[in-house]
Scaffold this motif. Structure first.
Motif, PDB file in Angstrom:
ATOM      1  N   ALA A  66       0.765  -1.234   0.028  1.00  0.00           N
ATOM      2  CA  ALA A  66       0.056  -0.179   0.099  1.00  0.00           C
ATOM      3  C   ALA A  66       0.873   1.259  -0.125  1.00  0.00           C
ATOM      4  N   THR A  76      -4.985   0.872  -3.824  1.00  0.00           N
ATOM      5  CA  THR A  76      -4.309   1.246  -2.434  1.00  0.00           C
ATOM      6  C   THR A  76      -5.376   1.095  -1.523  1.00  0.00           C
ATOM      7  N   HIS A  77      -6.613   1.431  -1.864  1.00  0.00           N
ATOM      8  CA  HIS A  77      -7.611   1.287  -0.789  1.00  0.00           C
ATOM      9  C   HIS A  77      -7.902  -0.264  -0.576  1.00  0.00           C
ATOM     10  N   TYR A 130       1.410   6.633  -6.821  1.00  0.00           N
ATOM     11  CA  TYR A 130       0.147   7.574  -7.249  1.00  0.00           C
ATOM     12  C   TYR A 130       0.971   9.049  -7.267  1.00  0.00           C
ATOM     13  N   ALA A 143      -3.021   8.552  -0.712  1.00  0.00           N
ATOM     14  CA  ALA A 143      -1.742   8.152  -1.058  1.00  0.00           C
ATOM     15  C   ALA A 143      -0.694   8.394   0.053  1.00  0.00           C
ATOM     16  N   ILE A 159      -4.589   2.962  -9.299  1.00  0.00           N
ATOM     17  CA  ILE A 159      -3.544   3.042  -8.100  1.00  0.00           C
ATOM     18  C   ILE A 159      -4.613   3.418  -7.123  1.00  0.00           C
ATOM     19  N   ASP A 160      -5.378   4.467  -7.049  1.00  0.00           N
ATOM     20  CA  ASP A 160      -6.061   4.664  -5.946  1.00  0.00           C
ATOM     21  C   ASP A 160      -6.886   3.515  -5.480  1.00  0.00           C
ATOM     22  N   THR A 177      -5.877  -2.637  -0.650  1.00  0.00           N
ATOM     23  CA  THR A 177      -4.728  -3.216   0.013  1.00  0.00           C
ATOM     24  C   THR A 177      -4.818  -2.571   1.463  1.00  0.00           C
ATOM     25  N   ILE A 178      -5.095  -1.531   1.721  1.00  0.00           N
ATOM     26  CA  ILE A 178      -5.104  -1.135   3.067  1.00  0.00           C
ATOM     27  C   ILE A 178      -6.184  -1.937   4.017  1.00  0.00           C
ATOM     28  N   ALA A 237      -1.350   6.453   3.117  1.00  0.00           N
ATOM     29  CA  ALA A 237      -0.734   4.963   3.052  1.00  0.00           C
ATOM     30  C   ALA A 237       0.802   5.007   3.270  1.00  0.00           C
ATOM     31  N   LEU A 252       2.220   1.731  -3.338  1.00  0.00           N
ATOM     32  CA  LEU A 252       0.902   2.217  -4.286  1.00  0.00           C
ATOM     33  C   LEU A 252       0.955   3.769  -4.137  1.00  0.00           C
ATOM     34  N   GLY A 253       0.865   4.147  -2.857  1.00  0.00           N
ATOM     35  CA  GLY A 253       0.582   5.542  -2.414  1.00  0.00           C
ATOM     36  C   GLY A 253       2.119   6.331  -3.300  1.00  0.00           C
TER      37      GLY A 253
END
Length: 283
Positions: A152, A189-190, A159, A253, A185-186, A192-193, A256, A155-156
């Motif tokens: 994550a 990220t979400h 982004y 981002a 990507i957003d 994965t978090i 994260a 990914l942040g």
């Protein structure tokens, strides 16, 4: 061949995988990326065998226990969790370019475990507090969450790089044009978090039960426990802001990345810089 030699081979595989993924990012050659994926998968397989062999070696020494009890073994396991989660994401979402940002974590953690003179790589008998069936449940759940948070955070960072490149509004191809679209990507990220948050929550719960069994209290505000709950709140606030305020983009981002910094200190910094019930992790 012993477990240390297998981990050495894994380290080389992850190093080469990182190099090929970075080459994919720089030169946008799909064949190079495929080689990086094969190296990552091969390294993960060898590392899995190495973890199993280290477990077997502990039984040969008459002190059999899961290889999850000191900083060396936890770094190896963190590397394994990060590589495993990344490969799952690559297969599921076809986003191979992410490997250029994630696999360095898998390589650096196993390399540091192998070469740092601050880390003892010997198999040692368990101290009384670690002699519990909750050991595997607690460590595995925490580190699956840690591996997801490493992805994550990567990914942040991706982004922010992509958003910065698009803000320049140039029609010419840039180094970051090969990265997935910002919305993708957003979304990753979400997701994965959320995944990491569930496992971290399970890790804190199993840790509390284990603490009560070992020390007679569910929570003692030990530095590791304190930073674990701080980390939990960082991600809880992130998800709350996402669900109730609709936060996304650069805000998520940055959160994260901040969250992974909190994870890093919870896992690594506390063991070396703060004393407490979890200080055995640095041995």
């Amino acid at each position: 061949m012993n477990s240390s030699q297998l981990f050495g081979i894994t380290m080389i595989a992850y190093l080469l995988s990182t190099a090929f993924y970075l080459a994919l990012f720089l030169f946008k050659n799909k064949k190079i990326g495929f080689i990086g994926m094969l190296l990552a998968a091969g390294g993960l397989l060898i590392q899995t065998i190495g973890i199993g062999m280290r477990w077997y070696e502990s039984y040969q020494m008459g002190i059999g226990h899961a290889p999850l009890t000191n900083m060396y073994e936890s770094l190896i396991f963190f590397s394994w969790c990060t590589a495993l989660f990344y490969l799952f994401m690559e297969i599921k979402y076809k986003a191979r370019i992410i490997g250029a940002f994630v696999m360095p974590f898998a390589f650096v953690s196993i390399a540091y475990a192998s070469f740092s003179d601050r880390i003892n790589d010997q198999i040692s008998p368990l101290i009384p507090a670690l002699q519990s069936n909750w050991l595997i449940a607690h460590v595995v759940t925490c580190f699956i969450g840690y591996g997801a948070f490493a992805v994550a955070g990567s990914l942040g960072f991706m982004y922010l790089l992509k958003a910065g490149a698009e803000q320049k509004r140039t029609a010419a191809p840039t180094l970051f044009s090969s990265l997935p679209e910002l919305k993708i990507i957003d979304d990753l990220t979400h997701k994965t978090i959320v995944f990491g948050f569930m496992w971290l929550s399970a890790g804190i719960i199993t840790g509390a039960i284990w603490a009560n069994e070992a020390w007679g209290t569910y929570w003692s505000w030990d530095p590791k426990e304190t930073w674990s709950i701080i980390t939990w709140f960082v991600y809880a606030i992130t998800l709350h802001a996402r669900f109730t305020r609709g936060w996304g983009g650069k805000r998520i981002a940055w959160l994260a990345i901040i969250g992974f910094v909190a994870v890093f200190f919870t896992y690594f910094g506390v063991n070396f810089f703060l004393s407490g019930l979890h200080s055995y992790g640095s041995s």
